[in-house]
Design a protein around this motif. Structure first.
Motif, PDB file in Angstrom:
ATOM      1  N   PHE A 198       0.845  -1.193   0.000  1.00  0.00           N
ATOM      2  CA  PHE A 198       0.000   0.000   0.000  1.00  0.00           C
ATOM      3  C   PHE A 198       0.881   1.245   0.000  1.00  0.00           C
ATOM      4  CE2 PHE A 198      -2.996  -3.148   1.467  1.00  0.00           C
ATOM      5  CZ  PHE A 198      -4.180  -2.757   0.863  1.00  0.00           C
ATOM      6  N   ASN A 200       1.018   5.836  -0.166  1.00  0.00           N
ATOM      7  CA  ASN A 200       0.373   7.077   0.254  1.00  0.00           C
ATOM      8  C   ASN A 200      -0.478   6.852   1.516  1.00  0.00           C
ATOM      9  OD1 ASN A 200      -0.323   9.757   0.246  1.00  0.00           O
ATOM     10  ND2 ASN A 200      -1.868   9.559  -1.355  1.00  0.00           N
ATOM     11  N   THR A 209      -5.838   5.446   5.917  1.00  0.00           N
ATOM     12  CA  THR A 209      -6.236   5.417   4.511  1.00  0.00           C
ATOM     13  C   THR A 209      -4.988   5.150   3.692  1.00  0.00           C
ATOM     14  OG1 THR A 209      -5.946   7.796   4.191  1.00  0.00           O
ATOM     15  CG2 THR A 209      -8.146   7.044   4.811  1.00  0.00           C
ATOM     16  N   TYR A 239      -3.579   3.766  -0.594  1.00  0.00           N
ATOM     17  CA  TYR A 239      -3.891   3.463  -1.985  1.00  0.00           C
ATOM     18  C   TYR A 239      -3.133   2.229  -2.428  1.00  0.00           C
ATOM     19  CZ  TYR A 239      -6.117   7.996  -2.645  1.00  0.00           C
ATOM     20  OH  TYR A 239      -6.957   9.069  -2.555  1.00  0.00           O
ATOM     21  N   LYS A 240      -3.791   1.446  -3.272  1.00  0.00           N
ATOM     22  CA  LYS A 240      -3.148   0.302  -3.909  1.00  0.00           C
ATOM     23  C   LYS A 240      -3.770   0.155  -5.281  1.00  0.00           C
ATOM     24  CE  LYS A 240      -1.683  -4.402  -3.050  1.00  0.00           C
ATOM     25  NZ  LYS A 240      -1.728  -5.516  -2.090  1.00  0.00           N
ATOM     26  N   THR A 264      -4.333   2.351  -7.623  1.00  0.00           N
ATOM     27  CA  THR A 264      -5.237   3.482  -7.839  1.00  0.00           C
ATOM     28  C   THR A 264      -6.570   3.376  -7.083  1.00  0.00           C
ATOM     29  OG1 THR A 264      -6.320   2.658  -9.852  1.00  0.00           O
ATOM     30  CG2 THR A 264      -4.258   3.889 -10.146  1.00  0.00           C
ATOM     31  N   LYS A 265      -6.775   2.364  -6.266  1.00  0.00           N
ATOM     32  CA  LYS A 265      -7.980   2.257  -5.444  1.00  0.00           C
ATOM     33  C   LYS A 265      -7.679   2.773  -4.049  1.00  0.00           C
ATOM     34  CE  LYS A 265     -11.534   0.150  -7.339  1.00  0.00           C
ATOM     35  NZ  LYS A 265     -12.685   0.887  -7.700  1.00  0.00           N
ATOM     36  N   LYS A 266      -8.612   3.523  -3.489  1.00  0.00           N
ATOM     37  CA  LYS A 266      -8.448   4.028  -2.131  1.00  0.00           C
ATOM     38  C   LYS A 266      -9.066   3.038  -1.152  1.00  0.00           C
ATOM     39  CE  LYS A 266      -9.176   8.000   0.859  1.00  0.00           C
ATOM     40  NZ  LYS A 266      -9.693   9.363   0.960  1.00  0.00           N
ATOM     41  N   TYR A 267      -8.328   2.762  -0.103  1.00  0.00           N
ATOM     42  CA  TYR A 267      -8.776   1.861   0.952  1.00  0.00           C
ATOM     43  C   TYR A 267      -8.858   2.637   2.260  1.00  0.00           C
ATOM     44  CZ  TYR A 267      -7.778  -2.211  -1.991  1.00  0.00           C
ATOM     45  OH  TYR A 267      -7.773  -3.136  -2.995  1.00  0.00           O
ATOM     46  N   GLN A 296     -14.845   2.888  -3.229  1.00  0.00           N
ATOM     47  CA  GLN A 296     -13.599   2.661  -2.512  1.00  0.00           C
ATOM     48  C   GLN A 296     -13.740   1.361  -1.734  1.00  0.00           C
ATOM     49  OE1 GLN A 296     -13.398   6.232  -0.144  1.00  0.00           O
ATOM     50  NE2 GLN A 296     -12.737   7.490  -1.861  1.00  0.00           N
TER      51      GLN A 296
END
Length: 123
Positions: free
Chosen positions: A25, A27, A55, A57-58, A60-63, A93
């Protein structure tokens, strides 16, 4: 985890962040000193400020990650998880719950009471 529990469980939060970094992951933002704070949500009914634990990103998806830790205020925790689940579904998300040994049954009980079908990330 709610704000009053964060002081007691900083080590679990740090361990979760390092585990997410290991999984790739990027950012990563966390509600912890030394990290950039994630964006907050305000519940208009009672001006309750809700901050996700982590929070990231992986691909381009935010988790959004929450720690499933035993709490003295389960109602506040349920409110937070329900709001984060609704927001992540609206914005396409992902919402994940991270838990550790000793907190599995509490977390599963909370999820079943909220009718949320989530697979727990166990660290």
């Amino acid at each position: 985890m709610i704000a009053q529990d964060k002081k007691e469980n900083k080590n679990i939060l740090k361990q979760s962040i390092s585990h997410l970094e290991f999984l790739g992951f990027e950012n990563i933002k966390a509600d912890l000193q030394g990290y950039e704070q994630p964006s907050t949500f305000v519940k208009k009914e009672d001006n309750m400020v809700i901050v996700p634990d982590i929070t990231a990103y992986k691909r381009t998806k935010k988790y959004i990650f929450e720690l499933g830790i035993k709490s003295n205020k389960p109602k506040a925790l349920k409110t937070k998880w329900r709001l984060l689940d609704v927001v992540t579904r609206m914005k396409d998300q992902r919402f994940k719950i991270i838990t550790t040994k000793g907190h599995y049954s509490f977390t599963n009980t909370m999820l079943s009471e909220l009718n949320l079908d989530k697979t727990l990330m166990k660290i």
